[in-house]
Design a protein around this motif. Structure first.
Motif, PDB file in Angstrom:
ATOM      1  N   GLY A 151       0.834  -1.194   0.000  1.00 29.29           N
ATOM      2  CA  GLY A 151       0.000   0.000   0.000  1.00 29.29           C
ATOM      3  C   GLY A 151       0.868   1.243   0.000  1.00 29.29           C
ATOM      4  N   SER A 152       0.221   2.386  -0.064  1.00 33.53           N
ATOM      5  CA  SER A 152       0.940   3.655  -0.118  1.00 33.53           C
ATOM      6  C   SER A 152       1.619   3.968   1.217  1.00 33.53           C
ATOM      7  CB  SER A 152      -0.054   4.767  -0.455  1.00 33.53           C
ATOM      8  OG  SER A 152       0.526   6.023  -0.200  1.00 33.53           O
ATOM      9  N   ASP A 208       3.812  -6.850  -8.031  1.00 32.99           N
ATOM     10  CA  ASP A 208       3.550  -5.437  -7.707  1.00 32.99           C
ATOM     11  C   ASP A 208       3.251  -4.617  -8.968  1.00 32.99           C
ATOM     12  OD1 ASP A 208       3.867  -3.443  -5.281  1.00 32.99           O
ATOM     13  OD2 ASP A 208       4.754  -2.478  -7.040  1.00 32.99           O
ATOM     14  N   GLU A 212      -0.506  -2.788  -9.543  1.00 35.47           N
ATOM     15  CA  GLU A 212      -0.749  -1.337  -9.663  1.00 35.47           C
ATOM     16  C   GLU A 212      -1.254  -0.959 -11.057  1.00 35.47           C
ATOM     17  OE1 GLU A 212       3.112  -0.413  -8.286  1.00 35.47           O
ATOM     18  OE2 GLU A 212       4.027  -0.264 -10.262  1.00 35.47           O
ATOM     19  N   MET A 217      -5.004   0.250  -9.611  1.00 34.05           N
ATOM     20  CA  MET A 217      -4.955   1.617 -10.145  1.00 34.05           C
ATOM     21  C   MET A 217      -5.430   1.721 -11.609  1.00 34.05           C
ATOM     22  SD  MET A 217      -1.308   2.716  -8.406  1.00 34.05           S
ATOM     23  CE  MET A 217      -1.229   4.380  -9.061  1.00 34.05           C
TER      24      MET A 217
END
Ligand SMILES: NC(=O)c1ccc[n+]([C@@H]2O[C@H](COP(=O)([O-])OP(=O)(O)OC[C@H]3O[C@@H](n4cnc5c(N)ncnc54)[C@H](O)[C@@H]3O)[C@@H](O)[C@H]2O)c1
Ligand SMILES: CC(C)(O)[C@@H](O)C(=O)O
Ligand SMILES: [Mg+2]
Ligand SMILES: [Mg+2]
Length: 348
Positions: A151-152, A208, A212, A217
């Motif tokens: 996560g961010s 990953d 994303e 995203m």
């Protein structure tokens, strides 16, 4: 490692119960952790480490916005905040948290300070996996380890402050000292992870980059936009299209998925909705599976890494990214979103 059954598949993972913070503090007590880079992951990891009682310093370019941000966050120049090169010299564990393209430029400097017994830490398998493209080949006498929060960095910090934690993967690429496992698990716990699952650098970077670009995203924006446009083209107002596409998802239904799974979210919707969703999940699956297969291949062929290096190594890469983000921001859907957010009871 605790053996946990994940939907019928047993995995060995590290939990905070079996590796408590006190153990992490013990493992890291003689170390100086130098967090290099203060973008998104840098602040999250550095502040969590500090609040967890670890000896941590930050390395950052002076006269930059992020240097000023580090000062505003409480890092003290000359005591806990240094130029990148000085932080590399002082650190025994170097957390390489520059952007993946930025790591290529700084590698010759970092390499100079990797004396025997130090550890080089990444939060992405990128630099090491694509060594032909990045030139990042660590010396044999240092530990090379990875903790990748799922996560961010912004969420890593926020959840830590709330007493929660993001799960992270961990990996060991090189164990030169015999202490790499203890070091990496201790760091994983100390940066504020929930539980830790083991991977390797290649698997981390391939999953990953897929995630994303995919559901996290890329796909989510694609699918939101497609539905929003269809509703708008058929005469629905921005308010109706945005609420039915995004606001209800993020405010109502996704939190229910987070809490108790997809079936439970479905069960909390009407039987009309359940019937329709169960019928339509198939066509959406069929339509998108080939796109995910294409994406995964583009990742494992190294095309995604090459594109990222090529564009993010340009001197004006930030300006270009910002221009594309601005286009998103200015689209009708996200302008409608701005208006909708303002009308949330807690914001009015
Ligand atoms: N952003 C996230 O939340 C996130 C999540 C998991 C993993 N990661 C990984 O963590 C690492 C750091 O990512 P990030 O998003 O925090 O990075 P970022 O893009 O925010 O950049 C971090 C720092 O690098 C500095 N930098 C860039 N180029 C430089 C150069 N040439 N010389 C010196 N400094 C330079 C920037 O000033 C900034 O302080 C990456 O490996 C990334 O893949 C990031
Ligand atoms: C936060 C993400 C998307 O999980 C990370 O992978 C990143 O690259 O920023
Ligand atoms: Mg990533
Ligand atoms: Mg990620």
């Amino acid at each position: 490692m605790a053996k946990i059954n994940f939907g019928g598949v047993e995995e060995e993972v590290v939990t905070r119960e079996e590796f408590p913070l006190s153990k992490a503090q013990e493992v890291l007590k003689g170390e100086t952790v130098a967090v290099l880079g203060y973008g998104v992951q840098g602040p999250g990891q550095a502040l969590n480490l500090k609040d967890n009682g670890i000896n941590v310093i930050v390395g950052q370019r002076k006269d930059s916005k992020t240097w000023d941000k580090a000062v505003a966050d409480g890092w003290v120049p000359g005591e806990t905040l240094f130029e990148l090169e000085e932080a590399c010299e002082r650190g025994t564990i170097l957390q390489f948290l520059l952007s993946d393209a930025g790591q290529i430029a700084l590698w010759p400097t970092v390499k100079k300070y990797l004396t025997p017994g130090k550890a080089l830490y990444f939060s992405h398998g990128f630099g090491v996996t694509y060594k032909e493209k990045t030139g990042i080949i660590p010396p044999a006498d240092v530990d090379v380890i990875l903790v990748a929060p799922k996560g961010s960095g912004t969420s890593l910090r926020r959840l830590f402050v709330e007493g929660k934690g993001l799960n992270s993967s961990f990996a060991i690429h090189q164990d030169a000292t015999g202490k790499a496992k203890d070091r990496v698990v201790a760091l994983g716990i100390a940066v504020g992870s929930g539980y830790l699952f083991e991977t390797d650098f290649y698997k981390e970077v391939s999953s990953d980059l897929t995630g994303e670009r995919g559901t996290l995203m890329g796909a989510i924006q694609g699918i939101f936009r497609a539905q929003y446009e269809v509703l708008r083209a058929n005469g629905h107002s921005p308010s109706e299209a945005f609420n039915e596409t995004v606001e209800e998802a993020t405010q109502s239904l996704y939190p229910l998925i987070a809490e108790n799974g997809m079936d439970w979210m479905y069960a909390n919707c009407s039987t009309t909705a359940q019937r329709g969703a169960l019928d339509w999940m198939g066509p959406f699956y069929e339509a998108t599976k080939p796109v995910f297969e294409k994406l995964y291949k583009s990742v494992t062929d190294g095309i995604e890494a090459q594109k990222s290096i090529d564009s993010n190594s340009q001197p004006d890469y930030r300006v270009k990214l910002e221009a594309e983000l601005k286009e998103l921001e200015e689209s009708e859907m996200w302008q409608a979103g701005k208006a909708v957010r303002k009308l949330r009871p807690e914001n009015s």
